[in-house]
Scaffold this motif. Structure first.
Motif, PDB file in Angstrom:
ATOM      1  N   VAL A 128       0.872  -1.168   0.000  1.00  0.00           N
ATOM      2  CA  VAL A 128       0.000   0.000   0.000  1.00  0.00           C
ATOM      3  C   VAL A 128       0.911   1.220   0.000  1.00  0.00           C
ATOM      4  CG1 VAL A 128      -1.836   1.257   1.182  1.00  0.00           C
ATOM      5  CG2 VAL A 128      -1.823  -1.252   1.201  1.00  0.00           C
ATOM      6  N   ALA A 129       0.895   1.934  -1.110  1.00  0.00           N
ATOM      7  CA  ALA A 129       1.786   3.075  -1.324  1.00  0.00           C
ATOM      8  C   ALA A 129       1.135   4.369  -0.848  1.00  0.00           C
ATOM      9  CB  ALA A 129       2.145   3.163  -2.804  1.00  0.00           C
ATOM     10  N   GLU A 130       1.914   5.446  -0.901  1.00  0.00           N
ATOM     11  CA  GLU A 130       1.412   6.750  -0.477  1.00  0.00           C
ATOM     12  C   GLU A 130       0.264   7.181  -1.371  1.00  0.00           C
ATOM     13  OE1 GLU A 130       2.890  11.368   0.018  1.00  0.00           O
ATOM     14  OE2 GLU A 130       4.374   9.771  -0.032  1.00  0.00           O
ATOM     15  N   GLY A 131      -0.822   7.566  -0.758  1.00  0.00           N
ATOM     16  CA  GLY A 131      -2.016   7.938  -1.500  1.00  0.00           C
ATOM     17  C   GLY A 131      -2.155   9.428  -1.707  1.00  0.00           C
ATOM     18  N   LEU A 132      -3.300   9.787  -2.231  1.00  0.00           N
ATOM     19  CA  LEU A 132      -3.643  11.179  -2.508  1.00  0.00           C
ATOM     20  C   LEU A 132      -5.001  11.460  -1.894  1.00  0.00           C
ATOM     21  CD1 LEU A 132      -3.304  13.890  -4.128  1.00  0.00           C
ATOM     22  CD2 LEU A 132      -4.539  12.721  -5.990  1.00  0.00           C
ATOM     23  N   ALA A 133      -5.107  12.553  -1.161  1.00  0.00           N
ATOM     24  CA  ALA A 133      -6.373  12.999  -0.595  1.00  0.00           C
ATOM     25  C   ALA A 133      -6.641  14.422  -1.067  1.00  0.00           C
ATOM     26  CB  ALA A 133      -6.323  12.958   0.934  1.00  0.00           C
ATOM     27  N   VAL A 134      -7.835  14.646  -1.591  1.00  0.00           N
ATOM     28  CA  VAL A 134      -8.227  15.965  -2.093  1.00  0.00           C
ATOM     29  C   VAL A 134      -9.556  16.331  -1.460  1.00  0.00           C
ATOM     30  CG1 VAL A 134      -8.825  17.309  -4.149  1.00  0.00           C
ATOM     31  CG2 VAL A 134      -7.059  15.536  -4.302  1.00  0.00           C
TER      32      VAL A 134
END
Length: 146
Positions: free
Chosen positions: A115-121
């Protein structure tokens, strides 16, 4: 909308995960259903499951954040496939929870995956998030620099 913006920048297949029992149009009723599903640790049925994910090495799991976590249908999806050896990127829209518990939740429901670094917007900022999306895709190694 966020998934569409990502898919416009990188070559990828987009699959919309939809509940067999559609979520209601009413915000309050949807929130109540979500709270119930989380409390019951439910696994809502998927109306349109993918036959397999074998052909993919990288999977971006995009959803809203409801009550600090992805909707339970995302857990249904994640538990339905073998993610061994795959890289999973959580992507979320949110009001104030960021990625919430998605990294932990996908780590549990996608055994064998990284599980890699995600993106939150923030939901209300998605339309203006193009630069942030491109930056995240580059840092994730999914979009060449340039």
């Amino acid at each position: 909308m966020l998934a569409g913006m990502v898919s416009a920048l990188i070559p990828c297949q987009v699959h919309r995960i939809e509940a067999a029992e559609a979520y209601p149009g009413s915000y309050d009723v949807t929130v109540a259903r979500n709270v119930r599903e989380q409390r019951e640790d439910a696994r809502p049925a998927i109306r349109n499951p993918l036959p397999a994910i074998d052909e993919f090495d990288t999977v971006i799991l995009a959803s809203g954040i409801w009550n600090v976590r992805a909707p339970m249908i995302m857990t249904t999806f994640a538990e339905s496939y073998d993610f061994t050896g795959k890289t999973v990127f959580p992507v979320t829209t949110h009001a104030m929870s960021g990625l919430g518990t998605t990294a932990r939740d996908y780590g549990e429901s996608c055994p064998g995956a990284t599980v890699a670094e995600g993106l939150a917007v923030k939901g209300e900022e998605v339309r203006e998030a193009g630069a942030d999306i491109r930056s995240w895709l580059r840092s994730a190694g999914l979009l060449p620099a340039g």
